[in-house]
Design an enzyme around this catalytic site. Structure first.
Site, short mmCIF file in Angstrom:
data_model
loop_
_atom_site.label_atom_id
_atom_site.label_comp_id
_atom_site.label_asym_id
_atom_site.label_seq_id
_atom_site.Cartn_x
_atom_site.Cartn_y
_atom_site.Cartn_z
N HIS A 78 0.82 -1.21 0.00
CA HIS A 78 0.00 0.00 0.00
C HIS A 78 0.86 1.26 0.00
O HIS A 78 0.56 2.23 -0.70
CB HIS A 78 -0.93 0.02 1.21
CG HIS A 78 -1.93 -1.10 1.22
ND1 HIS A 78 -2.76 -1.34 2.28
CD2 HIS A 78 -2.22 -2.05 0.29
CE1 HIS A 78 -3.53 -2.37 2.02
NE2 HIS A 78 -3.21 -2.83 0.82
N HIS A 235 -9.13 -1.85 -5.44
CA HIS A 235 -8.07 -2.20 -4.49
C HIS A 235 -7.11 -3.22 -5.10
O HIS A 235 -5.90 -3.16 -4.85
CB HIS A 235 -8.62 -2.73 -3.17
CG HIS A 235 -7.53 -2.94 -2.18
ND1 HIS A 235 -6.97 -1.91 -1.45
CD2 HIS A 235 -6.83 -4.05 -1.83
CE1 HIS A 235 -5.99 -2.37 -0.70
NE2 HIS A 235 -5.88 -3.67 -0.91
N ASP A 239 -3.10 -2.63 -5.26
CA ASP A 239 -2.07 -3.60 -4.89
C ASP A 239 -1.11 -3.87 -6.04
O ASP A 239 0.11 -4.00 -5.84
CB ASP A 239 -2.71 -4.92 -4.46
CG ASP A 239 -3.21 -4.90 -3.02
OD1 ASP A 239 -2.82 -4.00 -2.25
OD2 ASP A 239 -3.99 -5.80 -2.67
N HIS A 261 -1.06 -11.12 -4.54
CA HIS A 261 0.34 -10.71 -4.37
C HIS A 261 1.28 -11.75 -4.97
O HIS A 261 2.33 -11.40 -5.54
CB HIS A 261 0.65 -10.48 -2.89
CG HIS A 261 -0.10 -9.33 -2.31
ND1 HIS A 261 0.00 -8.05 -2.82
CD2 HIS A 261 -1.00 -9.26 -1.29
CE1 HIS A 261 -0.78 -7.24 -2.13
NE2 HIS A 261 -1.40 -7.95 -1.20
#
Length: 276
Positions: A78, A235, A239, A261
């Site tokens: 973030h 979001h 990321d 991720h």
């Protein structure tokens, strides 16, 4: 175009979502060609952890970096997203522990502070790497691909794989010419599904989590209220910007679906091998 750093340093603190500890970060201006560098200031002498794809050590529910001495820093995505999203090339980020604060689950706190303190244009030109051919990585039903382009742009799809009745697939787009990171991407909060909470806590994760730190997607409704109709995909895009900031600045058209991720960082490695 020239490289930029922040004009003035600043400090922010908040809860670390996984450990539940109070965490503090301080962002400092940095010399040209520094890139993004973390410093663990809770150890003496402090340990430097460069934000580079080769330093990724864990991608479970966040991105973790590790240096050659074994020191780690996690939940970096973030903050890195805010730094890259606000056009900052060089910054040193002090952190007083192993995990950065979650704030409200978005990048707004950091991005807004960067906007407030301003930036300094440095006397070294900014360069971009370029993609020469299509790159694609897959993991299960998820994928990320990149195409050569004269700019950087993103298109990210959130897939309703949990088959929640009130929830639909979402698609979010972003580029730095037509959109504004601070208002369009930074406010989008992290999220988890209600059915995952007990499992994640049993693994020692989200020990500090509350509805102040993100979104919970339940079987019947979402808490708290969404900031955007497509906040979940926004979001995911946030990321992705943060994870791809582990590479030098580059131009490409990026399209993804079901991103994580793990997928982001696998993609970043593959991208780096194809950028010149």
């Amino acid at each position: 175009m020239y490289q930029k750093t922040i004009l003035n340093g600043f400090t922010l603190d908040g809860i670390a979502i996984h450990s539940g500890n109070l965490s503090e970060i301080t962002l400092h201006s940095a010399q040209p060609n520094t890139g993004i560098v973390f410093r663990r200031v809770d150890v003496d002498p402090y340990e430097i952890i460069e934000a580079k794809i080769g330093n990724v050590s864990n991608t479970e529910r966040c991105t973790q970096l590790k240096n050659k001495h074994g020191y780690t820093v996690s939940m970096v995505e973030h903050t890195m997203s805010a730094v890259r999203g606000m056009g900052i090339d060089n910054v040193i980020i002090d952190v007083n522990g192993e995990e950065l604060p979650i704030f409200d689950g978005s990048s707004t706190h950091i991005a807004a502070k960067i906007s407030e303190v301003g930036h300094l244009q440095q006397e070294v030109k900014k360069t971009y790497l370029h993609l020469q051919q299509k790159v694609r990585v897959e993991h299960g039903n998820s994928f990320l691909e990149a195409y050569p382009s004269s700019m950087i742009s993103y298109c990210v799809c959130f897939k309703n794989e949990h088959k929640i009745a009130y929830l639909s697939d979402q698609i979010s787009n972003f580029n730095f010419i037509e959109n504004d990171y601070l208002t369009d991407i930074a406010p989008a909060r992290t999220f988890c599904f209600e059915e995952e909470i007990m499992y994640l806590r049993s693994k020692g994760l989200i020990q500090g989590a509350s509805l102040e730190h993100g979104i919970v997607v339940g079987n019947k409704e979402i808490h708290p209220n969404l900031r955007f109709h497509d906040e979940l995909s926004r979001h995911k895009l946030l990321d992705l910007i943060g994870d791809l900031a582990l590479n030098p600045s580059f131009h490409a058209k990026i399209i993804g679906s079901g991103t994580s991720h793990y997928l982001n960082t696998v993609f970043a490695r593959e991208l780096l091998n194809n950028l010149i």
